[in-house]
Scaffold this active site. Structure first.
Site, PDB file in Angstrom:
ATOM      1  N   CYS A   1     -17.824  -3.150  -2.376  1.00  0.00           N
ATOM      2  CA  CYS A   1     -18.101  -4.579  -2.304  1.00  0.00           C
ATOM      3  C   CYS A   1     -16.989  -5.314  -3.031  1.00  0.00           C
ATOM      4  O   CYS A   1     -16.023  -4.706  -3.498  1.00  0.00           O
ATOM      5  CB  CYS A   1     -19.477  -4.930  -2.867  1.00  0.00           C
ATOM      6  SG  CYS A   1     -19.589  -4.875  -4.661  1.00  0.00           S
TER       7      CYS A   1
ATOM      8  N   HIS B   1     -23.889 -12.391  -8.571  1.00  0.00           N
ATOM      9  CA  HIS B   1     -23.114 -11.946  -9.721  1.00  0.00           C
ATOM     10  C   HIS B   1     -21.717 -12.531  -9.636  1.00  0.00           C
ATOM     11  O   HIS B   1     -21.307 -13.036  -8.593  1.00  0.00           O
ATOM     12  CB  HIS B   1     -23.056 -10.422  -9.802  1.00  0.00           C
ATOM     13  CG  HIS B   1     -22.653  -9.755  -8.515  1.00  0.00           C
ATOM     14  ND1 HIS B   1     -23.535  -9.600  -7.461  1.00  0.00           N
ATOM     15  CD2 HIS B   1     -21.485  -9.213  -8.098  1.00  0.00           C
ATOM     16  CE1 HIS B   1     -22.930  -8.983  -6.459  1.00  0.00           C
ATOM     17  NE2 HIS B   1     -21.677  -8.747  -6.820  1.00  0.00           N
TER      18      HIS B   1
END
Length: 666
Positions: free
Chosen positions: A414, A587
């Site tokens: 990611c 995040h």
């Protein structure tokens, strides 16, 4: 599988193969049909540039040339050049035999009666081309290896000539009668549908048939021959638009673009361009298979297009292949442009409106069932229906390679390498382990840290280009739903297949760190997820405010600086942090790691759900990590949310301690 279920599937496959074979004869010769359409458009008396001399080519081209080259193509498909020659000869007998029968019939009519017109032997060509080649192939097999040296050419030439001669006689006497009867029945049926204003009802058959790749048999076996016959008499035919109208497909994909979910929504705009301008209709088939009720929208859109063309009396000069809007416009007959354009627009509009109602009406239920838009299963089903891989469908997202050696390493990548990838890797690691491959490592990384030394690379669709550039040798698998993506099962099957023929236990042992990761003690969980960071009733109303709410909880624990919240918003703008199963894990970006003082998490529940860019989210888990110390609790979150029973427990939890306990059960 029972006989009752196998029979329909076998029948469908047989129809698909038959349609594909017919398509193989017609499609290579579409340029010739286009050329004939242009001859008609320009040089007949009603054309753009009437020319008596040049118009003389129109009749012989449609009556002789086109059937003969179709027959040659069909013959070559069965028995190469030799089959093509013999099949063409047989078709010539059918053409002349049909003309002779019609001339005899017309001679019996009164002088003032309407005469029967020529029947163009397209169906005859599709029968005699392959049949003649098959006969020649079987006869050649009888004397193969038995001809004396030096006489091979003599036998080859005379045997083909004699067989061709006999087939000409056979098709003159038999095939011509059969085809004339078939064309008379089909033509009468179409005329009846048109006169009774019922032609739009054929969309009930055509639109579902397209999705299951049964349309070729209808299109090339019936519509093209009948449409060509109509066009030779009137200069145009509505039949060419029954299957080729790009409007319904465009309307469906636009509806997904506005009201779809997940990968389906993200990929629909690009698919719409390919379908509408490129003419690759199969690219929208997976979107229908994801929700079969959308066939209603496709049928109503198709019926609208047909009705519009009937009202305006519009049609095409020749088949539009591929079914692109550009190809349709190029083949539109003079005086038909308004009707054809409106038929596309209205078909798209009706399909869009009906599909939008269906998509919006089932939106909440789809999210609750975890059917929020992972296209992979529908793409796979479409390729099964087609019977082979599709380059067009692969552009929607899929596995780009297959393993040629045993798979030993899987990396889930990611953007930052700590949130999405950690949770996805946890779910996938458990599936691989449950399949008996303990030695296959499954780890998560940031895209920027990828190296070209992994076997399988799993990542989000938005990051695939960056990931492939860094690990070009890896098998790429793109996912949208991180919690329960069917792509994970595909990856597990890849692992199984890569060890096919050997012992699954031959997979090399994982590193001690990888093996130990799922077994760490749970003692640090409370240090990362403090009770004061758990909120059972969040106050945010959308994704933006939910990120702020989760981020402020991280700031309040002293784990991050306030600037980290801005980085969480930046991360969301780059790639969605929606995981699936009602969960989002916002995040910060990698650049914000300096804002992180210690690993910490926040947990906010929204019982009524909030809209997260088209997805229903009820849990927002904010995370910030230092040196991967937050990974343990992330693994627990991933395992918990991959189990819908546990998700239900979290929805029903009445205390903070209960939430922490449920996460600890992992």
């Amino acid at each position: 599988m029972s006989a009752s279920t196998a029979a329909p599937k076998g029948a469908r496959v047989a129809v698909q193969k038959f349609g594909t074979f017919l398509s193989g004869m017609i499609m290579p010769n579409i340029p010739a049909l286009i050329a004939w359409g242009l001859l008609t458009a320009f040089f007949i008396p009603a054309g753009w540039a009437p020319n008596e001399g040049l118009a003389l080519m129109v009749g012989p081209t449609i009556h002789y040339l086109l059937p003969l080259i179709i027959a040659n193509t069909g013959g070559r498909m069965v028995y190469d050049f030799r089959g093509g020659v013999v099949g063409t000869l047989g078709t010539m007998g059918a053409i002349v035999g049909s003309d002779y029968l019609i001339a005899q019939f017309n001679a019996t009519l009164p002088a003032d009666a309407a005469q029967l017109g020529e029947i163009h032997m397209f169906i005859g060509a599709m029968i005699m081309g392959p049949l003649g080649a098959w006969v020649m192939k079987k006869l050649d097999a009888l004397w193969a290896g038995k001809v004396k040296a030096g006489f091979e050419m003599l036998v080859d030439m005379f045997s083909a000539g004699i067989v061709g001669f006999l087939l000409m006689l056979f098709s003159f006497a038999v095939i011509a009668r059969i085809v004339n009867f078939i064309m008379d029945v089909l033509g009468s049926g179409v005329d009846w549908l048109i006169n009774a204003h019922l032609l739009p009802l054929v969309s009930i058959i055509i639109e579902p048939a397209k999705v299951f790749f049964l349309n070729n048999a209808i299109n090339h076996g019936v519509l093209t021959p009948l449409g060509t016959a109509q066009a030779s008499e009137t200069g145009k035919s509505i039949l060419f638009l029954l299957e080729a109208n790009p409007g319904p497909g465009l309307g469906l994909l636009l509806a997904y673009s506005f009201f779809g979910l997940g990968a389906a929504k993200a990929s629909a705009p690009g698919a719409a361009i390919i379908q509408f301008f490129g003419g690759i209709h199969e690219i929208y088939f997976p979107y229908v298979l994801m929700k079969p009720s959308l066939l209603i929208a496709m049928i109503l859109g198709g019926m609208t297009g047909v009705t519009t063309n009937m009202i305006f009396g519009s049609g095409l000069r020749a088949p539009a292949a591929p079914g692109s809007f550009l190809a349709v416009m190029a083949q539109t007959a003079p005086g038909s442009y308004v009707g054809v354009i409106l038929s596309v627009v209205f078909a798209a509009a009706v399909t869009f409106l009906v599909a939008s109602v269906i998509l919006r009406g089932s939106r909440k239920r789809d999210i609750e069932r975890g059917e929020a838009g992972d296209l992979s299963a529908a793409i796979a089903a479409t390729e099964v229906n087609k019977g082979k891989k599709s380059a067009a469908l692969s552009s929607l997202g899929g596995t780009t390679k297959t393993a040629t050696t045993p798979i030993t390493s899987i990396v889930f990548a990611c953007d930052a390498g700590m949130g999405s990838s950690a949770m996805g890797a946890s779910v996938l690691r458990k599936k691989v382990k449950d399949a008996g491959f303990d030695g296959v490592t499954v780890v998560n990384k940031a895209v920027r840290n990828l190296e070209d030394n992994v076997d399988v690379l799993v990542t989000q669709r938005e990051l695939s280009e960056r990931a492939v550039a860094l690990a070009p040798s890896a098998i790429l698998v793109t996912v949208d739903n991180f919690m329960n993506s069917p792509r994970y099962d595909e990856v597990v099957q890849m692992v199984v297949d890569s060890y096919a023929g050997g012992d699954a236990e031959a997979a090399p042992a994982a590193s001690a760190a990888a093996a130990a990761a799922p077994q760490r003690a749970a003692g640090t969980a409370s240090e990362v997820l403090a009770a004061k960071s758990v909120v059972l009733f969040g106050t945010a109303t959308d994704a933006d405010s939910a990120i702020t709410e989760a981020g402020n909880l991280l700031v309040r624990t002293g784990g991050v600086d306030p600037s980290y919240v801005d980085a969480m918003h930046e991360r969301e703008r780059l790639v969605s942090t929606y995981m699936g199963n009602f969960l989002a894990i916002p995040h910060g970006t990698n650049e914000a790691k300096d804002s992180v003082k210690r690993s910490t998490m926040s947990f906010v529940r929204y019982p009524n759900g909030i809209d997260w860019n088209g997805n229903d989210v009820k849990f927002v888990v904010g995370i910030a990590g230092v040196n991967n110390t937050h990974m343990e609790i992330l693994q627990k979150v991933a395992i918990t949310f991959s189990n819908l029973n546990q998700v239900e427990k979290l929805l029903e939890a009445t205390s903070v301690d209960e939430v922490i306990a449920i996460l600890g059960e992992a």
